[in-house]
Design a protein around this motif. Structure first.
Motif, PDB file in Angstrom:
ATOM      1  N   GLY A  42      -6.521   2.809   5.248  1.00 34.21           N
ATOM      2  CA  GLY A  42      -6.932   4.193   5.908  1.00 34.21           C
ATOM      3  C   GLY A  42      -6.584   4.110   7.327  1.00 34.21           C
ATOM      4  O   GLY A  42      -6.726   5.079   8.224  1.00 34.21           O
ATOM      5  N   SER A  43      -5.853   2.839   7.707  1.00 36.38           N
ATOM      6  CA  SER A  43      -5.499   2.641   9.020  1.00 36.38           C
ATOM      7  C   SER A  43      -4.246   3.263   9.370  1.00 36.38           C
ATOM      8  O   SER A  43      -3.356   3.602   8.283  1.00 36.38           O
ATOM      9  CB  SER A  43      -5.212   1.191   9.263  1.00 36.38           C
ATOM     10  N   THR A  75       1.044  -1.268  -0.005  1.00 31.78           N
ATOM     11  CA  THR A  75      -0.032  -0.053   0.083  1.00 31.78           C
ATOM     12  C   THR A  75       0.929   1.042  -0.108  1.00 31.78           C
ATOM     13  O   THR A  75       2.146   1.252   0.472  1.00 31.78           O
ATOM     14  CB  THR A  75      -0.887   0.030   1.083  1.00 31.78           C
ATOM     15  N   ARG A  76       0.473   2.457  -0.536  1.00 29.69           N
ATOM     16  CA  ARG A  76       1.058   3.603  -0.473  1.00 29.69           C
ATOM     17  C   ARG A  76       0.801   4.260   0.901  1.00 29.69           C
ATOM     18  O   ARG A  76       0.008   4.061   1.668  1.00 29.69           O
ATOM     19  CB  ARG A  76       0.515   4.594  -1.462  1.00 29.69           C
ATOM     20  N   ILE A  77       1.614   4.938   1.224  1.00 31.42           N
ATOM     21  CA  ILE A  77       1.494   5.978   2.477  1.00 31.42           C
ATOM     22  C   ILE A  77       1.250   7.280   2.268  1.00 31.42           C
ATOM     23  O   ILE A  77       1.544   8.012   1.534  1.00 31.42           O
ATOM     24  CB  ILE A  77       3.076   5.837   3.292  1.00 31.42           C
ATOM     25  N   GLY A  78       0.290   7.635   3.132  1.00 30.49           N
ATOM     26  CA  GLY A  78      -0.156   9.144   3.061  1.00 30.49           C
ATOM     27  C   GLY A  78      -0.059   9.858   4.414  1.00 30.49           C
ATOM     28  O   GLY A  78       0.306   8.873   5.359  1.00 30.49           O
ATOM     29  N   TYR A  79      -0.429  10.966   4.634  1.00 27.72           N
ATOM     30  CA  TYR A  79      -0.191  11.670   5.904  1.00 27.72           C
ATOM     31  C   TYR A  79      -1.712  12.362   6.154  1.00 27.72           C
ATOM     32  O   TYR A  79      -2.279  12.633   5.503  1.00 27.72           O
ATOM     33  CB  TYR A  79       0.840  12.709   5.906  1.00 27.72           C
ATOM     34  N   LYS A  80      -1.844  12.412   7.549  1.00 26.83           N
ATOM     35  CA  LYS A  80      -2.962  13.338   7.949  1.00 26.83           C
ATOM     36  C   LYS A  80      -2.759  14.015   9.301  1.00 26.83           C
ATOM     37  O   LYS A  80      -1.786  13.421  10.185  1.00 26.83           O
ATOM     38  CB  LYS A  80      -4.301  12.550   8.079  1.00 26.83           C
TER      39      LYS A  80
END
Length: 101
Positions: free
Chosen positions: A97-98, A78-83
């Motif tokens: 989304g975890s 999976t790709r990695i995102g930030y929030k």
């Protein structure tokens, strides 16, 4: 670079394509990572007065673009995102989304 030390990654390209392993060392300035059991190289150790000559096997660095974070719960890359959460930057897996950390 979104990959950090102790992340589980899967190799996307090269002779070890498809292997998964844990990141031993991340080198963001060179954009490279060292993954255990991947890109194993042979090093010859010269004989010294205290130690005998031997052949060592150690992992070499691979480019960070050739690995992807492996989500162990979803069993896929999976790709990695930030929030942002309470003023802190948190890494998330884009597929599920975890939170990662």
């Amino acid at each position: 670079m979104k990959i950090k030390k102790d992340d589980t990654v899967i190799v996307l390209a090269g002779k070890d394509k498809g292997k998964t392993g844990k990141v031993i060392k991340a080198m963001p300035k060179e954009n490279k990572v060292i993954v255990e059991g991947v890109n194993v190289q042979t090093k010859h150790q010269k004989q010294t007065q205290k130690a005998a000559a031997e052949i060592k096997h150690q992992e070499g660095p691979i480019d960070a673009s050739n690995v992807m974070y492996y989500d162990t719960k979803a069993k896929k890359a999976t790709r990695i995102g930030y929030k942002l959460e309470d003023g802190k930057k948190i890494r998330i897996a884009k597929a599920t989304g975890s939170e990662i950390d």
